[in-house]
Each structure stands twice: as structure tokens, then as C-alpha cells.
Design a protein around this motif. Structure first.
Motif, short mmCIF file in Angstrom:
data_model
loop_
_atom_site.label_atom_id
_atom_site.label_comp_id
_atom_site.label_asym_id
_atom_site.label_seq_id
_atom_site.Cartn_x
_atom_site.Cartn_y
_atom_site.Cartn_z
N CYS A 1 0.93 -1.07 0.04
CA CYS A 1 0.07 -0.09 0.05
C CYS A 1 0.98 1.09 -0.07
O CYS A 1 1.68 1.40 1.05
CB CYS A 1 -0.92 -0.11 1.12
SG CYS A 1 -1.79 1.41 1.42
N SER A 2 0.85 1.97 -1.07
CA SER A 2 1.62 3.12 -1.18
C SER A 2 3.13 2.73 -1.07
O SER A 2 3.86 3.61 -0.16
CB SER A 2 1.44 4.24 -0.27
OG SER A 2 0.09 4.53 -0.68
N GLY A 3 3.61 1.49 -1.31
CA GLY A 3 5.31 1.14 -0.97
C GLY A 3 5.39 0.54 0.35
O GLY A 3 6.35 0.10 0.36
N VAL A 4 4.30 0.51 1.12
CA VAL A 4 4.60 -0.23 2.63
C VAL A 4 3.97 -1.51 2.48
O VAL A 4 2.94 -1.67 2.11
CB VAL A 4 3.83 0.74 3.41
CG1 VAL A 4 3.71 0.14 4.99
CG2 VAL A 4 4.12 2.21 3.55
N ALA A 5 4.84 -2.47 3.19
CA ALA A 5 4.23 -3.78 2.93
C ALA A 5 3.40 -4.06 4.10
O ALA A 5 3.43 -3.50 5.29
CB ALA A 5 5.46 -4.68 3.35
N MET A 6 2.12 -4.54 3.71
CA MET A 6 1.01 -4.80 4.67
C MET A 6 0.52 -6.20 4.69
O MET A 6 1.05 -7.30 3.80
CB MET A 6 -0.12 -3.91 4.12
CG MET A 6 -0.07 -2.42 3.95
SD MET A 6 0.32 -1.60 5.30
CE MET A 6 -1.30 -1.35 5.93
N ILE A 7 0.09 -6.60 5.75
CA ILE A 7 -0.46 -8.04 6.03
C ILE A 7 -1.93 -7.92 6.22
O ILE A 7 -2.36 -6.97 7.20
CB ILE A 7 0.29 -8.51 7.23
CG1 ILE A 7 1.76 -8.64 6.98
CG2 ILE A 7 -0.34 -10.03 7.58
CD1 ILE A 7 2.06 -9.65 5.88
N TYR A 8 -2.59 -8.71 5.78
CA TYR A 8 -4.27 -8.77 6.14
C TYR A 8 -4.69 -10.34 6.50
O TYR A 8 -3.80 -11.16 5.97
CB TYR A 8 -5.04 -8.04 5.11
CG TYR A 8 -5.26 -8.86 3.95
CD1 TYR A 8 -6.27 -9.71 3.75
CD2 TYR A 8 -4.53 -8.71 2.52
CE1 TYR A 8 -6.72 -10.52 2.65
CE2 TYR A 8 -4.74 -9.23 1.61
CZ TYR A 8 -5.80 -10.13 1.49
OH TYR A 8 -6.15 -11.15 0.12
N PHE A 9 -5.60 -10.28 7.38
CA PHE A 9 -6.17 -11.46 7.74
C PHE A 9 -7.48 -11.77 7.16
O PHE A 9 -8.38 -10.99 7.11
CB PHE A 9 -5.99 -11.59 9.22
CG PHE A 9 -4.56 -11.53 9.86
CD1 PHE A 9 -4.01 -12.68 9.95
CD2 PHE A 9 -4.29 -10.21 10.35
CE1 PHE A 9 -2.71 -12.37 10.62
CE2 PHE A 9 -2.89 -10.25 10.68
CZ PHE A 9 -2.31 -11.32 11.29
N ASP A 10 -7.90 -13.28 7.12
CA ASP A 10 -9.22 -13.65 6.85
C ASP A 10 -10.16 -13.50 8.19
O ASP A 10 -9.48 -13.90 8.89
CB ASP A 10 -9.12 -14.69 6.10
CG ASP A 10 -8.76 -14.69 4.44
OD1 ASP A 10 -8.73 -13.89 3.86
OD2 ASP A 10 -8.18 -15.66 3.91
N GLU A 11 -11.27 -13.50 7.93
CA GLU A 11 -12.11 -13.47 8.99
C GLU A 11 -12.93 -14.72 8.79
O GLU A 11 -13.07 -15.12 7.80
CB GLU A 11 -13.08 -12.49 9.25
CG GLU A 11 -12.28 -11.15 9.65
CD GLU A 11 -13.25 -10.22 9.85
OE1 GLU A 11 -13.42 -10.00 11.37
OE2 GLU A 11 -13.63 -9.33 8.88
#
Length: 104
Positions: free
Chosen positions: A94-104
Motif C-alpha cells: 500500500c503506497s510502497g508499504v508492506a502490509m499484512i491482512y487476515f481473513d475472518e
């Protein structure tokens, strides 16, 4: 083939009542810095469904592991990579930032 558990790789089994990779992912998902997308709504997403997931900066997740589990940054990165490999977490930028997301 030997089944690897959280304990025999990283020595954190039992900490915070974590006994499996799924349990570790659930623990991370409940971390106070994991937020719904409103915090990151200025980001451009390739897929709209990501906006409804619980998201955190990868670096924040590494820092949480270092402080909570007393593990090194290298091991914390390996833990995240294992969660990604097991499809318990997902990565994007996201805008060059590494992000992590989780499923619910």
C-alpha cells in the motif's frame, strides 16, 4: 514427514495460549494495531474486497512479535512468511508499504 508445529520451530507454543499456526494467526489478528481498512483507506487497492479485511503494517507485526514473544526480527519475519505460506495471512503493498491482512 514430520509435522512442524509452532513449538519445534520457534519455541513460542503455549505463549498466550497459542498451540498451532492457526492459533498464532488468530492471536495476531486480535492484536490492538490490527485495524479494519478505515485506517488505511487512502491506499489504492487492486481488489475492493481487501478493504474489508483486518490490516496491519508488516513492520508493526514484526515489532509486536519481538516484544511479545522475545524473538529476533529474523525469526519474526520467518513466522510471518510461514503464515503466508500456510494461507493464514496475506501480503500486499500500500503506497510502497508492506502490509499484512487476515481473513475472518
Amino acid at each position: 514427514m514430520i509435522k512442524r508445529t509452532v513449538a519445534n520451530i520457534y519455541g513460542i507454543k503455549g505463549s498466550y495460549n497459542i498451540h498451532s499456526w492457526y492459533g498464532l494467526a488468530s492471536f495476531m489478528e486480535r492484536y490492538e494495531r490490527v485495524r479494519r481498512c478505515e485506517k488505511y483507506n487512502k491506499c489504492e487497492y487492486d481488489r475492493k474486497h481487501i478493504k474489508c479485511k483486518k490490516i496491519i503494517k508488516r513492520k508493526d507485526l514484526v515489532l509486536m512479535q519481538e516484544s511479545r514473544f522475545q524473538i529476533s526480527e529474523t525469526v519474526a519475519e520467518k513466522v510471518i512468511d510461514m503464515l503466508l505460506t500456510r494461507d493464514l495471512a496475506h501480503a500486499f503493498r500500500c503506497s510502497g508499504v508492506a502490509m499484512i491482512y487476515f481473513d475472518e
